[in-house]
Motif scaffolding. Structure first.
Motif, PDB file in Angstrom:
ATOM      1  N   UNK A1109       0.830  -1.207   0.000  1.00  0.00           N
ATOM      2  CA  UNK A1109       0.000   0.000   0.000  1.00  0.00           C
ATOM      3  C   UNK A1109       0.863   1.255   0.000  1.00  0.00           C
ATOM      4  N   UNK A1110       1.927   1.250   0.801  1.00  0.00           N
ATOM      5  CA  UNK A1110       2.808   2.418   0.841  1.00  0.00           C
ATOM      6  C   UNK A1110       3.453   2.667  -0.511  1.00  0.00           C
ATOM      7  N   UNK A1194      10.302  -5.267  -2.314  1.00  0.00           N
ATOM      8  CA  UNK A1194       9.468  -4.122  -2.688  1.00  0.00           C
ATOM      9  C   UNK A1194       9.617  -3.787  -4.166  1.00  0.00           C
ATOM     10  N   UNK A1195      10.756  -4.142  -4.718  1.00  0.00           N
ATOM     11  CA  UNK A1195      10.966  -3.834  -6.134  1.00  0.00           C
ATOM     12  C   UNK A1195       9.978  -4.572  -7.030  1.00  0.00           C
ATOM     13  N   UNK A1196       9.412  -5.694  -6.540  1.00  0.00           N
ATOM     14  CA  UNK A1196       8.427  -6.418  -7.346  1.00  0.00           C
ATOM     15  C   UNK A1196       7.220  -5.530  -7.626  1.00  0.00           C
ATOM     16  N   UNK A1230      -4.151  -8.302  -5.696  1.00  0.00           N
ATOM     17  CA  UNK A1230      -3.747  -9.661  -6.058  1.00  0.00           C
ATOM     18  C   UNK A1230      -2.301  -9.937  -5.639  1.00  0.00           C
ATOM     19  N   UNK A1231      -1.440  -8.906  -5.777  1.00  0.00           N
ATOM     20  CA  UNK A1231      -0.039  -9.075  -5.396  1.00  0.00           C
ATOM     21  C   UNK A1231       0.101  -9.328  -3.903  1.00  0.00           C
ATOM     22  N   UNK A1232      -0.755  -8.687  -3.103  1.00  0.00           N
ATOM     23  CA  UNK A1232      -0.717  -8.922  -1.650  1.00  0.00           C
ATOM     24  C   UNK A1232      -0.957 -10.394  -1.339  1.00  0.00           C
ATOM     25  N   UNK A1233      -1.886 -11.005  -2.069  1.00  0.00           N
ATOM     26  CA  UNK A1233      -2.167 -12.416  -1.823  1.00  0.00           C
ATOM     27  C   UNK A1233      -1.062 -13.312  -2.376  1.00  0.00           C
TER      28      UNK A1233
END
Length: 1620
Positions: A1109-1110, A1194-1196, A1230-1233
């Protein structure tokens, strides 16, 4: 000093030095800037005050700072010029302090001569810093400069008198009637013998080392004077040639130890005296004796020596010249001759050329002892300074000093009438009125607290006192005192204050002396001490009574009578009663008649205080006094917070001083913390604080007042951050050390001072010395009561304890005070971990022991070797405690500090405490309670530790189940509950004990002390519970980690073994030595594989939603999409549907354009297609990242968002930002999951992973080591197998093989039984072959054809034989079995043995050789190749494996087609050679035809051929001799000469025998035709071929020869070879 001033102390600047060798030395040490603006005492703040360790200099520029820092720590190596190279410092980064200390000095390099270092720092310092350095150098027993050379050789040297005025010490002279007397004096004005030592001419003796031995006596030699044997002493001197140093010898009163009976000053002129004639003249004129070290003298030196005799009152010569090199020398005559030549008294010449430095020192010492104390005059260095000025030298006490001294005399005018009278007239405000006013105000405060009315009588008395004080007018002394301090010349003010303190101290000591005894002693010491010519010379002794007589204006010089001179000279040699000064155990009770600088400063504050009490009593200058006090505080003069004599605080005065201080400082620089030193006057408070911070509080020997003094230190930037304050206020409180029954009023004052100081403190340092009895009890009760009162007020300083010696009394007292302090510090924030041996310790009070040097210690006493380390440790503890304060409380501003002072003082005045100021019983009772509690606590902790050991055993008993987290967690929870219950039960028992103790001790008020005791119980329970639960967790974690580690190491070892096996096999096959980099790569593969397969314990994982989110938020902000921030609220939620495109995602114009195209359906489909492509690309991105062996990054997310922006940029549709934002939110959800799963997979036991990663290099090193060892083991085993075992095996196989082949051939072919049989068989083969070339080769080269025949026979036999492989396989099996048995036998009982392999291999060889059929060559074992250290069982395994491999290889080799020729070459016994030897015979041939000898008997001497060869078959000339068989007659005629042949037969036999006696050659019998039929047949067949071959004419042979058949020829052959 306290603070750096904007303008340095040295207002007078010097001219820059000329560029010369001396200036280069200053530049080399970085001191060039301080030549024009010298260093002052404030510089020590930067150099020493905040230094927490003794840093080694890295380069010459670091040496001055290192010198000053070490000198302030009184370190013995302060003058060391060694610099430690930077690479050594980098190498020491990971070493222990002990290792660094041990390494230092080994590679250190001296950058400069140490004497130049001392001279350079003195040249770069002003006179006040020089005085500070001189005092400390004398404490270290270092020589100090008296005459300092000028950096410009053309300018005169400088006589340093002012630094010597501060050098004060005590001694005991050897007077029979006064053995108990302790003398005290300063180096400048005390009458003493001065012995000066100079050198003339070159000599190899070190003058300084001789003087060191003189000063040391029976003790180990000191390094008072620097010498060539010290570090850097061999380097040339650049600055210090011409320097005059002095060492001060002080007797102790012990006749067995003392060298001289009186104090002696020993001066040392550096360099050759002939180059420094002014200094030499000065020393000769002022010295009691001059010692000249005479080397090889030239004419100039002889003249100088003669002048010394004329100037010096006593001359001692030491002959050090070399007689062989200087035959015309003056010095060197026998003693009486030199005495006659120089005219010196008998015994004044010492022969030193053949003496060692120690022996020479003893001789010189004996000579000086004979002259002391009566035969040497006593002089002062003040007089020497006057004479130095007349000789053209500069003296450091200039006009500013003279002016300041004159002002001091003005201030102290009238002091000779008596101190009491002076104080009454000139300092009236400190009289009884001030004390009475304090008592009245305290009584009023008590009545207000109790709610009573003020007593009218008290009001009346107070009014009368105020009326009396209002009539005060500033006295002349105070007016001069304040006006002088108002001067803007800081140098003059510094001289004034310093001289004021010294003069008052001299007066103070004078009052303590017994005038009659002193006069007697002075008469004894000074009898004949000053020759008449010296007294009258230049009027030096006109005013010896005034200690400033050589520095003041003439208006202050008065003529005095002889009686007055003697009376005033009493001040120069001060005799102090040992019972009054030196005894530490005597209580300090200031004499009302004593006077000190503190009285004048106190009066100054009271003058200002009075102006606020009675406004009409002041003047315009009074209002400037707070500014003046602020100047003094910033300069380094302590501010008195509380008058201890009257027990009163001038609140208004202090308020204005702090207001002025606040006004001068920036608002952000007003945060303060307070460090208080609480002890007894003679407990060396001032010395402690001076050693720690370089400050100057009034010390016990000079203090004439009692009070609370404060010093202000400005903190450097790094400490400001750590301590969260700008100023450190140092407070010093000196208690009276009175017994409890001596003076109740003084005890109350002590209690009030201690309470006020403790209430102001953040850190309280309690100074303890070895008092005994009631004195310690009194001080102990004062300190404990102060702590109890402040604790009652709700605050408590952090306590530190200083033991001022290592006696048992000091340590016991310190331990008791620490128990009290710890008892009162129960807050959670006060807990520390300073006690590493006690897991449950909360102690913040640490005890530091510092041994001297103290004021009552003579300068003759050596400094404790651990002193500097102890001071640094104490400073570290104190600053550590101040840093801890920053974590517990905010620093107070100056107004808040003043408010705190007022509040504490109001409370003290009203006695708003449950413990009265006069109460002593409660402190002792509370101390006993603390002791009891300490014992209870120790017993309780022992019980808890025992319980914990049982719990530890329970945890480790579950080793097999440690991998089961649930079982382990259940056990841990159960043990934690048990621990809480166990601690609670035991503490409840302690509470019961405490309640019972308080009930029994009536003196302890239950309401006051029960909360303290119960608070400690609660704290103990909470602290131990927290600690034991933490330790249980640690034990459990340790157990699990150990289990995990064992499992991990097992997997890693398994993987490594697989790698090692593969690598070793490759190394064995390729013979290539692998590099470390290749092995590291292999290890990395094994490590990675182990990590990937290892089942880590799961740890708590963090949710990556916030991180995603950040990143998304920052992305939207960077793109200016702030209005869509609310859409981020759904980020991270589960996606319930696919991404949908809405009309709102398109702009109004775009929608209007496509409105009639199927309701905008086409545009929505196109946008949906773009979104689907982006989502599909995202899915592929996630899939790619998921297969990587890496955690989420985080780079993803950043890459994901960039891909979205790139895809949208390439589309031609008019899409609103809402589409981009919602698509990004959708993908990020979706990335969070998806990435959470990836993160969870890598969320391992991070601590364990970190631990094994930290030791990865160790595992790697072990892997490489194991490979290297095994590879070496394998290579050595291979070498042994190939170089020793294999040759042995092959020898065993092939050595008997040749004979086997021979036997087979002989059994199969009988012709090989004898030479005759072989010859017959060979001839038969020739005739059967019927080949001319064969006959020709036989006749010409029988040996070659015979060898070839045998070779062909052997080869043909082997080619046809099938038993060769069988033979070799059988022998191979036998020898391999024997070798394996030998290896096994040699390795018996060696399991686990780690040793050299060579003895094992030799044992194998010996075991093999014990079998007689095996021959082992051990020559290759010599040398170091086979000598390696390894495990024998592993090495044996390698050997057995290699044996098996070798057997398989050889068996396979034997089973293949063999090269017969190669095989025959490798046989030890070659069959063809053996067969040749069997058929060769004796190798003799007929000398006529070459036919071989056919006799079989061994050793025959006469040879015989069975079948001679005819002449025409041989390449002989026609006239040559031949066998009778070939007579031509028999060939050409048909028996016409038969009868003639018969007749000639006997004649021919006789001729042949004479020619060839070792051969039996018989002519052919004519009657026997058959023996010759063989060769006749051959000739009949090939006569023409022979003739053609030999290029002869045709041979005529009978016709009948041509008719001989083959059978007849063979028959004739057999007949010829028939056995006889």
């Amino acid at each position: 000093m306290s603070l750096k001033l904007p303008k340095r102390l040295s207002s007078k600047k010097k001219k820059p030095p000329k560029v010369n060798a001396q200036a280069d030395v200053l530049n080399k040490m970085g001191l060039e800037a301080f030549w024009t603006t010298p260093l002052d005492p404030a510089s020590i703040l930067d150099i020493s005050t905040w230094a927490l360790e003794n840093q080694e200099p890295m380069e010459p520029k670091d040496l001055p700072n290192a010198f000053l820092q070490r000198l302030w720590l009184l370190s013995p190596d302060a003058r060391s010029p060694c610099c430690k190279p930077l690479h050594d410092v980098l190498n020491n980064a990971n070493k222990s302090p002990e290792e660094i200390i041990n390494d230092f000095g080994g590679e250190s390099q001296s950058a400069i001569n140490p004497l130049d270092l001392v001279a350079a720092v003195f040249m770069s310092a002003n006179t006040f810093l020089q005085q500070e350095m001189t005092v400390r150098m004398l404490q270290c027993q270092f020589a100090v400069p008296l005459v300092l050379p000028n950096i410009d050789p053309e300018e005169p040297s400088r006589f340093l008198l002012w630094p010597l005025r501060g050098a004060v010490s005590q001694w005991r002279s050897h007077f029979p009637d006064n053995n108990s007397k302790v003398y005290e004096g300063d180096l400048a004005s005390t009458y003493m013998p001065v012995v000066s030592c100079v050198k003339l001419g070159y000599s190899g003796v070190s003058k300084s080392q001789v003087l060191n031995n003189v000063i040391s006596g029976l003790r180990s030699p000191s390094d008072t004077f620097l010498h060539r044997g010290m570090d850097g002493g061999q380097l040339p001197r650049r600055l210090s040639n011409g320097l005059v140093e002095i060492g001060w010898y002080l007797p102790t009163g012990d006749t067995t130890r003392d060298i001289f009976p009186v104090p002696v000053v020993i001066s040392n002129l550096r360099g050759d005296a002939s180059s420094h004639e002014k200094c030499l003249s000065l020393l000769c004129k002022v010295s009691s004796a001059v010692v000249v070290f005479c080397g090889d003298l030239r004419e100039k030196e002889k003249l100088i020596l003669a002048s010394c005799k004329n100037m010096a009152s006593k001359l001692i010569l030491i002959d050090l010249s070399d007689a062989e090199k200087n035959e015309n020398r003056v010095v060197g005559f026998a003693g009486p001759n030199l005495e006659e030549y120089m005219g010196v008294p008998r015994g004044s010449v010492l022969q030193g050329r053949d003496l060692s430095e120690e022996e020479l020192a003893n001789r010189l010492c004996d000579t000086l002892k004979d002259l002391l104390p009566d035969e040497l005059k006593h002089v002062t260095l003040e007089a020497a300074a006057k004479l130095a000025e007349e000789l053209g030298l500069n003296v450091d006490e200039g006009a500013a000093c003279e002016k300041a001294m004159a002002k001091v005399e003005e201030v102290l005018r009238g002091l000779d009438e008596g101190s009491a009278q002076f104080r009454e007239k000139q300092l009236p405000l400190q009289g009884p009125s001030w004390s009475k006013l304090a008592e009245i105000e305290k009584e009023e405060s008590k009545r207000r607290k109790e709610g009573k009315e003020i007593d009218p009588q008290l009001q009346k008395e107070k009014k009368e006192i105020l009326v009396e004080l209002s009539s005060y007018k500033m006295t002349p002394a105070m007016k001069i005192f304040t006006d002088t301090l108002f001067t803007t010349d800081t140098v003059e003010r510094t001289y004034f204050l310093s001289w004021m303190k010294l003069r008052l101290w001299l007066k103070q000591i004078e009052k303590l002396n017994s005038p009659q005894d002193l006069f007697t002693n002075l008469q004894t010491e000074m009898k004949d001490g000053m020759p008449e010519h010296y007294e009258l010379q230049n009027g030096i002794n006109d005013d010896l009574g005034d200690s400033d007589s050589f520095c003041t204006d003439s208006t202050f010089e008065e003529e005095t009578t002889e009686e007055q001179q003697v009376s005033e000279q009493q001040q120069m040699c001060l005799d102090v009663s040992f019972d009054q000064v030196a005894s530490c155990s005597q209580p300090f009770e200031p004499d009302p008649s004593m006077l000190g600088l503190e009285h004048f400063l106190r009066e100054m504050g009271l003058i200002f205080e009075l102006t606020h009490i009675s406004p009409g009593s002041g003047s315009h200058n009074v209002l400037r006094l707070p500014s003046l006090a602020t100047d003094l505080l910033l300069y380094g003069i302590p501010l008195e917070l509380m008058d201890g004599d009257a027990s009163n605080i001038p609140i208004r005065w202090l308020g204005c001083v702090f207001a002025e201080l606040k006004r001068r400082l920036p608002q952000e620089h007003c945060r303060t913390r307070v460090l208080t030193n609480l002890g007894v006057h003679h407990d060396r408070n001032a010395e402690v604080l001076s050693a720690l911070f370089g400050v100057k509080f009034p010390d016990g020997r000079k203090r004439a007042t009692r009070g609370v003094y404060m010093f202000a230190l400005c903190l450097p930037d790094n400490l400001r951050k750590d301590m969260e304050c700008d100023f450190l206020f140092l407070i010093d409180v000196g208690l009276c050390s009175m017994s409890l029954d001596n003076n109740t009023n003084m005890l109350i004052h002590d209690n009030e001072m201690a309470t006020v100081a403790t209430g102001l403190s953040d850190v309280l340092m309690q100074s303890i010395s070895s008092h005994v009895g009631t004195e310690f009890e009194a001080n102990f009760t004062v300190i404990v009561n102060a702590l109890l009162r402040i604790k009652e007020c709700g605050s408590m300083p952090i306590c530190q304890l200083l033991a001022q010696d290592e006696s048992i009394n000091s340590l016991l007292q310190a331990s008791q005070l620490r128990r009290v302090s710890d008892m009162l510090q129960t807050e959670i924030g006060d807990r520390g971990t300073s006690n590493a041996n006690n897991h449950y310790a909360k102690t913040t009070s640490s005890i530091t022991c510092v041994k001297g040097p103290w004021y009552n210690m003579s300068l003759s006493e050596p400094i404790d070797t651990q002193y500097s380390k102890a001071v640094l440790k104490l400073k570290q503890n104190l600053l550590g405690a101040l840093k801890k304060c920053a974590a517990n409380s905010e620093a107070k501003s100056l107004p808040e500090f003043m408010s705190r002072l007022c509040a504490v003082w109001d409370t003290v005045k009203a006695e708003s405490f449950s413990i009265g100021m006069h109460n002593t019983d409660i402190a002792l009772a509370f101390s006993l309670l603390c002791t009891e509690f300490s014992q209870w606590e120790n017993t309780f902790l022992e019980h808890i530790e025992s319980w914990l050991n049982g719990a530890r055993r329970k945890i480790f008993a579950t080793k097999a189940k440690a991998v089961d987290a649930s079982i382990q967690n259940d056990l841990l929870s159960e043990l934690k509950d048990e621990a809480r219950e166990e601690v609670k039960t035991e503490v409840d028992k302690l509470r019961s004990k405490g309640e019972a103790y308080l009930m029994k001790e009536n003196i302890l008020n239950m309401n006051t002390f029960r909360p303290i005791l119960m608070s400690n119980m609660d704290d103990l329970q909470e602290r131990v519970t927290e600690e034991i639960i933490e330790r249980l967790g640690t034990v459990n974690e340790s157990h699990c980690s150990l289990t995990q580690l064992e499992k991990f190491e097992g997997l890693l070892e398994k993987e490594q073994e697989s790698k090692l096996h593969t690598l070793l096999e490759n190394s064995k096959s390729t013979k290539v030595l692998l590099q470390d980099t290749e092995l590291e790569e292999e290890f990395e593969g094994a490590w990675s594989k182990t990590l990937s397969n290892f089942d880590f314990r799961p740890s708590e994982t963090d949710d990556i939603t916030a991180r995603v989110t950040d990143i998304l938020k920052e992305n939207l902000i960077s793109r200016g999409l702030h209005k869509h921030m609310k859409k981020l609220e759904v980020n991270g939620q589960n996606q319930t549907a696919s991404f949908q495109v809405y009309d709102e995602h398109f702009g109004y114009r775009s929608r209007l354009k496509h409105m009639f195209e199927d309701n905008n359906r086409q545009q929505r489909l196109e946008a949906q297609r773009v979104a689907c492509n982006i989502i599909e690309e995202y899915n592929q991105f996630v899939a790619d990242k998921s297969i990587l062996p890496a955690d989420f990054s985080d780079s993803y997310v950043t890459t994901l968002l960039d891909n979205v922006e790139k895809a949208l940029k390439e589309t031609s549709m008019e899409i609103r930002s809402a589409f981009e934002v919602e698509l990004k939110v959708y993908l990020c959800s979706a990335a969070c999951q998806d990435f959470q799963k990836l993160h969870d997979r890598y969320a391992k036991d991070s601590e364990f992973l970190t631990g094994i990663t930290a030791t990865k290099s160790t595992y790697m090193a072990e892997f490489i080591y194991q490979f290297r060892k095994r590879d070496q083991c394998q290579r050595v085993a291979q070498a042994f197998t190939s170089m020793i075992i294999k040759p042995t095996v092959l020898d065993y196989i092939y050595r008997p093989l040749g004979m086997c082949i021979v036997e087979e051939i002989q059994a199969k072919a009988q012709q090989y039984q004898s030479p005759r049989a072989f010859h017959q068989s060979f001839l038969e083969e020739l005739i059967e072959e019927d080949c001319f070339e064969s006959f020709l080769e036989y006749l010409l080269s029988y040996e070659n054809i015979r060898v070839r025949k045998i070779q062909e026979t052997v080869v043909a036999h082997l080619s046809e034989s099938t038993s060769l492989n069988k033979w070799r396989q059988q022998r191979l099996g036998e020898i391999i079995g024997k070798t394996a048995a030998a290896v096994s036998q040699a390795a018996e009982g060696t399991n686990g043995v780690l040793s050299d392999t060579k003895p094992l291999l030799e044992r194998v060889c010996l075991t093999l050789e014990s079998d007689g059929d095996v021959d082992v060559s051990r020559a290759s074992l010599d040398g170091p190749f086979f000598s390696i250290t390894t495990e024998w069982d592993r090495f044996v395994t390698c050997l057995m494996e290699l044996l098996a491999v070798m057997r398989l290889d050889l068996a396979q080799e034997f089973s293949q087609n063999v090269d017969i020729t190669q095989l025959l070459q490798c046989l030890p016994i070659q069959p063809q050679c053996f067969l040749l030897s069997r058929v060769r015979g004796c190798d003799q041939q007929c000398p006529l035809c070459g036919a071989p000898c056919e006799l079989n008997e061994m050793g025959h001497e006469v040879h015989r051929a069975l079948l001679h060869r005819p002449k025409d078959m041989l390449p002989h000339d026609s006239g040559s001799l031949s066998c009778p068989l070939s007579c031509p007659e028999s060939m050409t005629e048909d028996n016409p000469g038969m009868s003639k042949d018969t007749e000639d037969m006997s004649v021919a036999r006789r001729v042949l025998h004479s020619l060839y006696p070792d051969w039996i050659i018989s002519p052919e019998d004519p009657n026997s035709q058959m023996p010759s039929a063989y060769w006749r047949y051959v000739l009949g067949r090939f006569s023409e071929r022979f003739a053609k071959e030999y290029k002869q004419g045709p041979t005529k042979i009978p016709e009948e020869w041509k008719t001989i058949t083959k059978e007849e020829a063979l028959y004739s052959l057999k007949e010829a070879f028939l056995p006889e």
